[in-house]
Each structure stands twice: as C-alpha cells, then as structure tokens.
Motif scaffolding. Structure first.
Motif, PDB file in Angstrom:
ATOM      1  N   SER A   1      18.712  14.336 -69.578  1.00 44.06           N
ATOM      2  CA  SER A   1      18.856  14.049 -68.146  1.00 44.06           C
ATOM      3  C   SER A   1      17.589  14.528 -67.450  1.00 44.06           C
ATOM      4  N   LEU A   2      16.564  13.712 -67.463  1.00 39.09           N
ATOM      5  CA  LEU A   2      15.250  14.140 -67.001  1.00 39.09           C
ATOM      6  C   LEU A   2      15.210  14.440 -65.510  1.00 39.09           C
ATOM      7  N   LEU A   3      16.094  13.827 -64.732  1.00 33.96           N
ATOM      8  CA  LEU A   3      16.078  14.050 -63.295  1.00 33.96           C
ATOM      9  C   LEU A   3      16.799  15.330 -62.902  1.00 33.96           C
ATOM     10  N   GLU A   4      17.481  15.953 -63.840  1.00 32.02           N
ATOM     11  CA  GLU A   4      18.251  17.156 -63.527  1.00 32.02           C
ATOM     12  C   GLU A   4      17.343  18.340 -63.232  1.00 32.02           C
ATOM     13  N   LEU A   5      16.258  18.483 -64.002  1.00 28.62           N
ATOM     14  CA  LEU A   5      15.291  19.550 -63.753  1.00 28.62           C
ATOM     15  C   LEU A   5      14.203  19.033 -62.829  1.00 28.62           C
ATOM     16  N   GLN A   6      13.659  19.931 -62.007  1.00 32.16           N
ATOM     17  CA  GLN A   6      12.707  19.509 -60.985  1.00 32.16           C
ATOM     18  C   GLN A   6      11.446  18.888 -61.578  1.00 32.16           C
ATOM     19  N   ILE A   7      10.964  19.418 -62.704  1.00 32.86           N
ATOM     20  CA  ILE A   7       9.729  18.886 -63.267  1.00 32.86           C
ATOM     21  C   ILE A   7       9.922  17.457 -63.758  1.00 32.86           C
ATOM     22  N   GLY A   8      11.083  17.171 -64.357  1.00 37.42           N
ATOM     23  CA  GLY A   8      11.356  15.812 -64.797  1.00 37.42           C
ATOM     24  C   GLY A   8      11.502  14.853 -63.632  1.00 37.42           C
ATOM     25  N   PHE A   9      12.161  15.329 -62.561  1.00 33.46           N
ATOM     26  CA  PHE A   9      12.314  14.516 -61.356  1.00 33.46           C
ATOM     27  C   PHE A   9      10.955  14.250 -60.707  1.00 33.46           C
TER      28      PHE A   9
END
Length: 411
Positions: free
Chosen positions: A370-378
């Motif tokens: 879930s890449l959007l869950e962590l701020q860096i992925g988002f």
C-alpha cells in the motif's frame, strides 16, 4: 518557482521529508504567481488528469460524515492535500521548459545513483552479515533512511528514466553516463535483493519485450525475452543476496500454507492481511469503512481471526487495490483505478513512454504494498503524477490548441 518546487521535491525524496512537504506549497505559490492566472485556471479545469485525484480527496472528505476516527480523519485531510495541490501546480504554474524538465530528470537519476552507490558501500562493509540478514527476511534501507520497499521502486524508476533520458539525448558523454546510471540501479537492485524493485523491473522489462515483438522487431524482442529468462537464473546461482532472498521468500510463503507460526514472516503476514481486508470489504462493499477507519477495522477483524499473530505483528493490507477496496469500497477502488489507468485512455498520453512507464511500474508495485499509506510513497506517486502525467496532458492540450484552424494564420 515551479523549478524550485520540483528540485525540493526530488531532494526531499532522497533525504528530507520536510522538503517534500514544502514542495507542494511552493508549487501552489508558483501557480498563483502565474501572470496569466485566469486563462491558466480555465485550461487547468479542462485537464482530465486532475479530476480523478480531486475525486480521491472528495471521497476522503465525504467519509467524514460516517467516520468514527475523527482525529485520524482530520490528519488525513491535511496529509492528502497534495491530491489537490500538486495537480494544481503543474496544471496552472508557468510550465517548465524542456531543458528544465530534463534537468529535473537528471537530478532524480543522479541523486538515486549516488544514494545507491553509498548504500552498496554500506553493504560491502560486511556482506556476510547482510546476506545472512537477507536469508532471514530482513532488508537493507538506503543510507538516507528510505524504506527498502520504496527505495527498490525508486531505483527501478531511476533505471528506466535513465534509459528514456538517454534516448532523448544527443550528447555522447551524457548518453554513456545515463547508461552507466541505469546499470548501477539494476546492479543495486540485485545485490541488495530488493524484492519489490526487482518485481517492478522485470515486469516492465517483460512489457518492453512484448512491445518490441508487437512492433515486429522480432530479433530485439526475442533477445530481451532471452535475457529476462537467463538473468534471474544467473543471478540466483551467482549472487548470494538473490539466492538468500529467494529461498527466504519461498520459505516465508510456505509457513502460512502449512499452518505454522507466521509471527516472524513478513510475506505470510501479508497474506493474512489480504484475507482480513477481503473479509472486512465484503461487509462494506460499496463505500468501504472509510480511509480514517481502515486501520481500526482491520484490527477489529484480527480480534475475530488473528492467524496466531501477536498484536504487534498484525499488519495493514500491503496491497493498494485491496486497501482502496477496504477504505472506499467499490466506489473508492473505481476512482483509484481511474487515477492510475485513466491517463492511458488518452492516446497522446498512452504513447508517451514516461507516462506509461511511470503508471505501469507504480501499478505493479502496488500489487504487493500500500504505497500511499506511508508519506514517502504518497509523495513519490503524487509528485511524479504531476510532473509527468498532468504536465504532459497540459503540454499536449496547449499544442492542440495552437493547431486549431482558428489559431492558424489565414492566407
């Protein structure tokens, strides 16, 4: 000013969360400073690529009517504001020149190559210990603290961006440097055995091979397919990190299949999380439980069926599509798919190699996290979405506008 925002965004992805957070603010200021603001706003509203991210944010706002986690909801409404701000910046601000865009691309590639080399240096300080850790399912983060899942994805993106920039460059020295940069990223992915990055790299390489075959470039396409088959086999038998990681991955997945204790196995815990998320989503099929309530809903379901997991090992979904289904139901998942694949419905964007490489590589990585869950992925997704997708549609629409019959000189 947009150039400053982009520079801060790239440097922030490499080293500083604070710079990433300031980057959208600078971009919005750049948009408001556009001398032709009213005209740019009218053009921005006609861009199809800005509406799906806005719909994502609208669903979050609407979920406030039924959320039970007010503090989380308020935090998320602030954290996810770049869904609105970044497309606004790239759709309204005075656009970057071709040279400036290339410069930002080179900054991204160069920055990640330098971080990759430094991280490899850290690995070679004690490769035996690192390889042992790989065999136990552990991973090495970047020297700047980037989580290994995101760092692997960033390296895969940097490898393909380097090749695309090389294709557009006519300077022999720069072309050679970009080829070396791509090789460094690929070697780092293998030596540090980043599973997500390797998955993304090989899936994209396979799609490239199929594209060559469809274009009837048979010899080159078959050559790439051969390398795709041979490279993993050679890597497994010659590179200890790959050997350790693959064996650990197979052993990890077997634990949940055999009904063993999975508390110390990351992939088995993810499979348990997927089952848990599906169970919750089935009970809330249309609108989901709400983005702010997703974590609590997962934990509540774990209390009914915990797969033998201790509370500290009960993880979230680790699949962006399931995460959207859980939090937003069928409606939320549909909007997310529109964000991810909607641009590919436009022929002018679908043919742009930067657009389809970025979207398909992100889509692949989101199958396993879930890449959007962590701020860096988002931040990574939203920044590149604006820089590549929104900016490309804006440029194409402006070029089409200048070619309208009414805009052409009469004889």
């Amino acid at each position: 000013m947009l150039l400053l925002a982009c520079t801060a965004g790239v440097v922030g992805l490499l080293t500083s969360r604070a710079l990433v957070a300031l980057s959208p603010v600078t971009g919005v200021v750049a948009a408001l400073a556009n001398p032709a603001l009213s005209r740019a706003l009218g053009q921005w509203l006609r861009l199809r690529t800005v509406w799906a991210p806005a719909a994502m944010y609208a669903l979050l706002l609407l979920s406030g009517f039924h959320t039970e986690q007010w503090n989380v909801w308020r935090h998320e409404t602030f954290r996810l504001l770049p869904w609105l701000g970044v497309p606004l910046a790239f759709g309204v601000a005075v656009p970057l020149t071709k040279r400036q865009r290339s410069g930002i691309g080179l900054l991204y590639v160069t920055g990640f190559v330098l971080v990759a080399l430094a991280t490899l240096g850290q690995y070679f300080l004690d490769p035996a210990a690192a390889n042992k850790a790989f065999g136990l399912g552990q991973s090495l983060p970047s020297v700047t603290g980037i989580f290994h899942i995101h760092f692997g994805l960033m390296l895969a993106l940097a490898a393909f961006f380097a090749l695309l920039l090389r294709h557009n460059s006519h300077t022999p020295g720069l072309r050679l440097g970009l080829l070396i940069a791509a090789a460094v990223c690929v070697v780092t992915l293998h030596l540090l055995a980043y599973r997500t990055g390797l998955l993304v790299f090989y899936v994209m390489a396979l799609l490239e091979a199929l594209r060559l075959l469809l274009r009837k470039r048979l010899l080159l396409g078959l050559g790439v397919l051969f390398l795709l088959v041979a490279s993993p086999l050679v890597a497994y038998h010659t590179l200890e990190p790959v050997h350790q990681r693959l064996d650990a991955t197979i052993w990890d997945v077997q634990q949940i299949q055999l009904g063993h204790d999975i508390n110390e196995y990351s992939l088995s815990r993810r499979l348990a999380a997927w089952q848990t998320a599906l169970t919750v989503a089935q009970a809330h099929p249309w609108l989901g439980v709400g983005p702010a309530d997703a974590y609590q809903a997962m934990m509540n379901q774990y209390s009914w069926k915990n797969f033998g997991l201790r509370p500290e090992n009960r993880v979230m979904v680790h699949n962006q599509y399931l995460h959207q289904l859980l939090s937003g139901g069928i409606v939320g998942l549909s909007v997310w798919l529109l964000v991810l694949f909607g641009p590919l419905m436009q022929p002018s964007l679908r043919r742009n190699p930067y657009v389809y490489h970025f979207l398909l590589m992100e889509a692949t990585a989101m199958l396993v996290d879930s890449l959007l869950e962590l701020q860096i992925g988002f931040n990574l997704f939203v920044f590149l979405y604006g820089f590549i997708v929104v900016a490309t549609e804006r440029r194409v629409s402006q070029e089409a506008e200048t070619l309208k019959p009414s805009a052409l000189p009469t004889v």
